[in-house]
Design an enzyme around this catalytic site. Structure first.
Site, mmCIF file in Angstrom:
data_model
loop_
_atom_site.group_PDB
_atom_site.id
_atom_site.type_symbol
_atom_site.label_atom_id
_atom_site.label_comp_id
_atom_site.label_asym_id
_atom_site.label_seq_id
_atom_site.Cartn_x
_atom_site.Cartn_y
_atom_site.Cartn_z
ATOM 1 N N GLY A 1 -15.749 -5.731 -10.387
ATOM 2 C CA GLY A 1 -15.602 -5.751 -8.938
ATOM 3 C C GLY A 1 -15.961 -4.435 -8.276
ATOM 4 C CG ASP B 1 -12.312 3.809 -3.782
ATOM 5 O OD1 ASP B 1 -11.185 4.276 -3.515
ATOM 6 O OD2 ASP B 1 -12.683 2.676 -3.425
ATOM 7 C CE LYS C 1 -11.583 -0.297 -1.695
ATOM 8 N NZ LYS C 1 -11.366 0.231 -3.066
ATOM 9 N N GLY D 1 -3.835 4.932 -12.262
ATOM 10 C CA GLY D 1 -4.486 4.634 -11.001
ATOM 11 C C GLY D 1 -3.881 5.402 -9.837
ATOM 12 C CB SER E 1 -0.928 0.011 1.215
ATOM 13 O OG SER E 1 -1.688 1.210 1.245
ATOM 14 N N GLY F 1 -14.125 -5.121 -16.237
ATOM 15 C CA GLY F 1 -14.088 -5.709 -14.905
ATOM 16 C C GLY F 1 -15.355 -5.398 -14.139
#
Length: 270
Positions: free
Chosen positions: A124, A100, A64, A231, A13, A122
């Site tokens: 997710g 986010d 999350k 990102g 992280s 994707g």
């Protein structure tokens, strides 16, 4: 005051570097920020043991969605998205937020990307946040491309809560789906790289991967003249909002945080 990022795995992280840089610049000498390895099974015990000295938590996968039943209140956006990446402790209560979505909208704005149509790769939790960000940018319909549509059920429910018309397709039909202003790839690096050549002609790509960077897909789009958003930009801006929420201050030093994150990425790459 204490704060931390939690998830599993957590060793990679960048959040500690971003938040600590903010604390230094804001002269919050009594604040600390750490990384805590925690999976879904341990989450109730860990979060339940946090006392008045805790200001907040940053959450990454797989926490999350798992954290929602453990919270006293949840912001409407986090409810819609079905996940909270931020927990704020206040007066003995736990409050969930989703930063986010803010991170995505700010990253796109910073790059000058203003889509009128989009494809998300994707299905997710990050894809769900991408749908919410696209709604905030004015899109009422989005296409989602996934390997297995049966596994996109939760994301489809998110789209319904958001009021976004969602078309779900499979990744093997990608070539027929690329007539859009923006592709958002929420795929892991290696999974996204196999589509690099096919993505080369899109006007803009937002790849949620930030290390290693650039991804093959990002390089292909950039070399073809398209705009690329990393990102890291999303990570930076969602962390900025987290610092605001945890400290109650709005003078968050974005550039100090950016410099600290970029320096650590260079150290890891070198």
């Amino acid at each position: 005051m204490r704060a931390a990022v939690m998830g599993s795995p957590i060793g990679h992280s960048l959040s500690p570097f971003l938040h600590r840089a903010a604390y230094r610049a804001m002269r919050l000498d009594g604040w600390s920020y750490e990384a805590i390895e925690c999976d879904e099974a341990r989450l109730p015990e860990v979060i339940g043991g946090m006392g008045q000295e805790w200001a907040g938590l940053s959450l990454t996968m797989p926490l999350k969605r798992a954290v929602l039943p453990l919270l006293d209140t949840v912001a409407p956006l986090a409810v819609e998205v079905g996940g909270a990446n931020t927990v704020i402790f206040h007066d003995g209560a736990r409050h969930g937020e989703n930063t986010d979505v803010y991170g995505i909208t700010q990253a796109l704005a910073e790059a000058g990307v203003r889509p009128t149509s989009a494809l998300v790769l994707g299905g997710g939790a990050t894809a769900a946040s991408a749908l919410a960000a696209l709604r905030e940018l004015g899109l009422g319909a989005v296409t989602l491309a996934v390997r297995d549509p049966a596994r996109a059920g939760e994301t489809a429910q998110v789209a319904e809560r958001l009021g976004v018309a969602l078309r779900v397709e499979t990744l093997d039909k990608l070539d027929a789906l690329l007539d859009v202003d923006l592709v958002i790839s929420t795929l892991p690096g290696e999974a996204g790289d196999r589509f690099a050549a096919r993505l080369a002609g899109v006007p803009a790509l937002f790849d949620v991967v930030y290390a290693p960077w650039p991804t093959r897909a990002a390089s292909a789009v950039e070399q073809a003249g398209g705009r690329v958003v990393s990102g890291f930009s999303m990570l930076l801006h969602q962390a900025v909002k987290q610092v605001e929420l945890m400290t109650g201050r709005t003078d968050v030093p974005v550039e100090d945080m950016r410099a600290a994150g970029e320096e650590e990425l260079r150290r890891r790459a070198g």
